[in-house]
Design a protein around this motif. Structure first.
Motif, PDB file in Angstrom:
ATOM      1  N   PRO A 273      21.365  68.156   7.709  1.00 29.82           N
ATOM      2  CA  PRO A 273      22.217  67.935   8.887  1.00 29.82           C
ATOM      3  C   PRO A 273      21.727  66.834   9.804  1.00 29.82           C
ATOM      4  N   LEU A 274      20.421  66.543   9.813  1.00 32.33           N
ATOM      5  CA  LEU A 274      19.932  65.496  10.703  1.00 32.33           C
ATOM      6  C   LEU A 274      20.507  64.142  10.332  1.00 32.33           C
ATOM      7  N   GLU A 275      20.635  63.847   9.030  1.00 37.09           N
ATOM      8  CA  GLU A 275      21.231  62.567   8.633  1.00 37.09           C
ATOM      9  C   GLU A 275      22.720  62.547   8.949  1.00 37.09           C
ATOM     10  N   ARG A 276      23.389  63.681   8.801  1.00 37.16           N
ATOM     11  CA  ARG A 276      24.810  63.725   9.169  1.00 37.16           C
ATOM     12  C   ARG A 276      24.970  63.509  10.674  1.00 37.16           C
ATOM     13  N   ALA A 277      24.010  64.010  11.449  1.00 41.18           N
ATOM     14  CA  ALA A 277      24.041  63.773  12.896  1.00 41.18           C
ATOM     15  C   ALA A 277      23.832  62.293  13.185  1.00 41.18           C
ATOM     16  N   GLY A 278      22.944  61.655  12.411  1.00 32.04           N
ATOM     17  CA  GLY A 278      22.732  60.217  12.584  1.00 32.04           C
ATOM     18  C   GLY A 278      23.989  59.417  12.320  1.00 32.04           C
ATOM     19  N   HIS A 279      24.740  59.834  11.297  1.00 36.73           N
ATOM     20  CA  HIS A 279      26.003  59.152  11.014  1.00 36.73           C
ATOM     21  C   HIS A 279      26.985  59.368  12.161  1.00 36.73           C
ATOM     22  N   GLY A 280      26.977  60.562  12.758  1.00 31.09           N
ATOM     23  CA  GLY A 280      27.848  60.828  13.893  1.00 31.09           C
ATOM     24  C   GLY A 280      27.543  59.926  15.069  1.00 31.09           C
ATOM     25  N   VAL A 281      26.262  59.633  15.298  1.00 28.07           N
ATOM     26  CA  VAL A 281      25.885  58.711  16.368  1.00 28.07           C
ATOM     27  C   VAL A 281      26.406  57.311  16.065  1.00 28.07           C
ATOM     28  N   ASP A 282      26.341  56.900  14.793  1.00 28.09           N
ATOM     29  CA  ASP A 282      26.891  55.595  14.408  1.00 28.09           C
ATOM     30  C   ASP A 282      28.365  55.503  14.774  1.00 28.09           C
TER      31      ASP A 282
END
Length: 421
Positions: A273-282
């Motif tokens: 989920p942390l990488e999915r959160a990073g994509h959300g910030v993008d």
């Protein structure tokens, strides 16, 4: 009392003179990137004022554009100048024959740097990019030199265990809190442990393909006839192991039929989920013209990290798609390899299992469902036998490497198969 100054040799264990040139290259690229972000924000404001843009997206026009171009030129000039100066000075200060082996601290920093920027380091030819190595007893196994390979392996056994580390880590970090699963299993099962070191910033499938190739060479030169191979992957290492299994199957490698067991420790089979959160910030930063240039900062993260969004294993999972584009899961289903006993260990920080703990807690990085291969879509679900799953409580992601419970579970799972082989 005045603290003693560290000796030159002690300092060089952490920072080698040869690292300086690579650092200059990295800083020059980072400075150029920061200039690009600043110019992008500047042009967003100019667009609102109706002022002309440059010839490329995110670039300013007119005198402003010339100024930014001049700053870039000076940055590159300074970088080349420092490169030339270092090339002249390094031979006078760098004497590898006098320097001890690199310190664990230096190795850990390089591993972390490669996890975050490893693909860019490789693309730009930066010397800090780590090459893949198979290692034993803390030293590289020279696959190109059979006599030296046999010498470094020592008395090898018919049972090979290969351990694959996770993101931003290296082979030395299997040693944690005085425990190493590889050394423990070597003593308990009479096996020979070999450790993989790789650039975790590269695509998982890229690392899997190269690992499969190197394992093929190692097996061909193993000092005694091999009876069985076990792969143990922690975190991303489990994905690399799965990628290698698929590559070995397609390439008809000789090691693939020898693979008896595949063990996953906290592997994000269904993503993290942390990488999915990073994509959300993008996506959030890209929503306005004034913040859009800052997406470049988030997009510095490596291909290895973005592969963790959904747990990419094969080239087809990412090829032909923008890494920072759609958040949809485009993976092609890939079941566990046939003819191999597969085991998985999932950890949770919670004291006991529960619906909320399973969904939200996990081991701090990987949710329980992902580590257990569970997925709402049956096509992506990994089917582990009930007796081949273990959940450990009050345990974090890195604690999987030193947990006595995990160590005993590994011995229980692997011992019967080793005896049978």
């Amino acid at each position: 009392m005045t603290p003693l100054k560290p000796t030159r040799e002690a300092l060089l264990r952490h920072v080698r003179p040869a690292d300086l040139k690579a650092a200059v290259q990295l800083v020059t690229q980072a400075t150029t990137g920061a200039i690009g972000v600043a110019e992008g924000v500047h042009q967003a404001v100019r667009n609102r004022l109706g002022l002309p843009a440059g010839l490329e997206p995110g670039r300013t026009g007119g005198l402003t554009g010339q100024i930014y171009q001049g700053i870039r030129g000076v940055t590159q000039l300074v970088g080349h100048g420092l490169d030339s100066a270092l090339a002249t000075l390094l031979p006078m200060v760098d004497d590898p024959t006098r320097h001890p082996e690199p310190s664990p601290g230096r190795e850990a920093v390089l591993a972390a740097l490669n996890g975050v920027l490893g693909d860019r380091l490789l693309e730009t030819g930066n010397p800090l990019a780590q090459a893949m190595e198979l290692r034993h007893a803390g030293r590289r196994l020279p696959l190109e030199n059979r006599p030296l390979l046999h010498q470094r392996l020592g008395p090898a056994t018919p049972h090979l265990i290969v351990l694959l580390h996770g993101l931003c880590m290296n082979d030395t970090q299997w040693q944690r809190n005085g425990h190493d699963h590889g050394a423990f299993l070597a003593q308990a099962l009479g096996a020979t442990p070999v450790y993989l070191r790789y650039n975790s910033g590269l695509h998982t499938s890229t690392n899997g393909r190269e690992f499969a190739r190197q394992l093929e060479v190692l097996v061909a030169q193993w000092p005694v006839p091999l009876a069985s191979i076990t792969l143990i992957g922690h975190s991303m290492g489990g994905l690399v192991a799965r990628a290698a299994c698929e590559e070995g199957r397609q390439a008809d490698h000789r090691w693939r039929p020898l693979l008896r067991h595949l063990v996953f420790l906290g592997t994000p089979h269904q993503g993290a989920p942390l990488e999915r959160a990073g994509h959300g910030v993008d996506v959030l930063l890209a929503s306005t013209p004034f913040t859009a240039p800052f997406t470049r900062l988030g997009q510095l993260r490596s291909a290895g990290i973005t592969d963790l969004r959904h747990g990419h294993v094969r080239d087809a999972d990412w090829q032909g798609r923008e890494r920072f584009g759609s958040s949809a899961d485009h993976r092609e289903p890939l079941p566990l390899p046939e003819g191999v006993a597969c085991f998985t260990v999932a950890a949770t920080l919670a004291p006991q299992r529960g619906l909320l703990a399973d969904r939200l807690t996990g081991d701090g990085l990987v949710p329980l469902r992902s580590a257990l291969g569970q997925h709402d879509d049956p096509r992506h679900r990994l089917v582990f036998a009930r007796e081949s799953q273990r959940t450990v409580h009050r345990t974090g992601h890195l604690e999987l490497l030193s947990s006595p419970v995990v160590a005993e579970q590994l011995r229980a799972w692997l011992a019967p198969a080793v005896v049978e082989a």
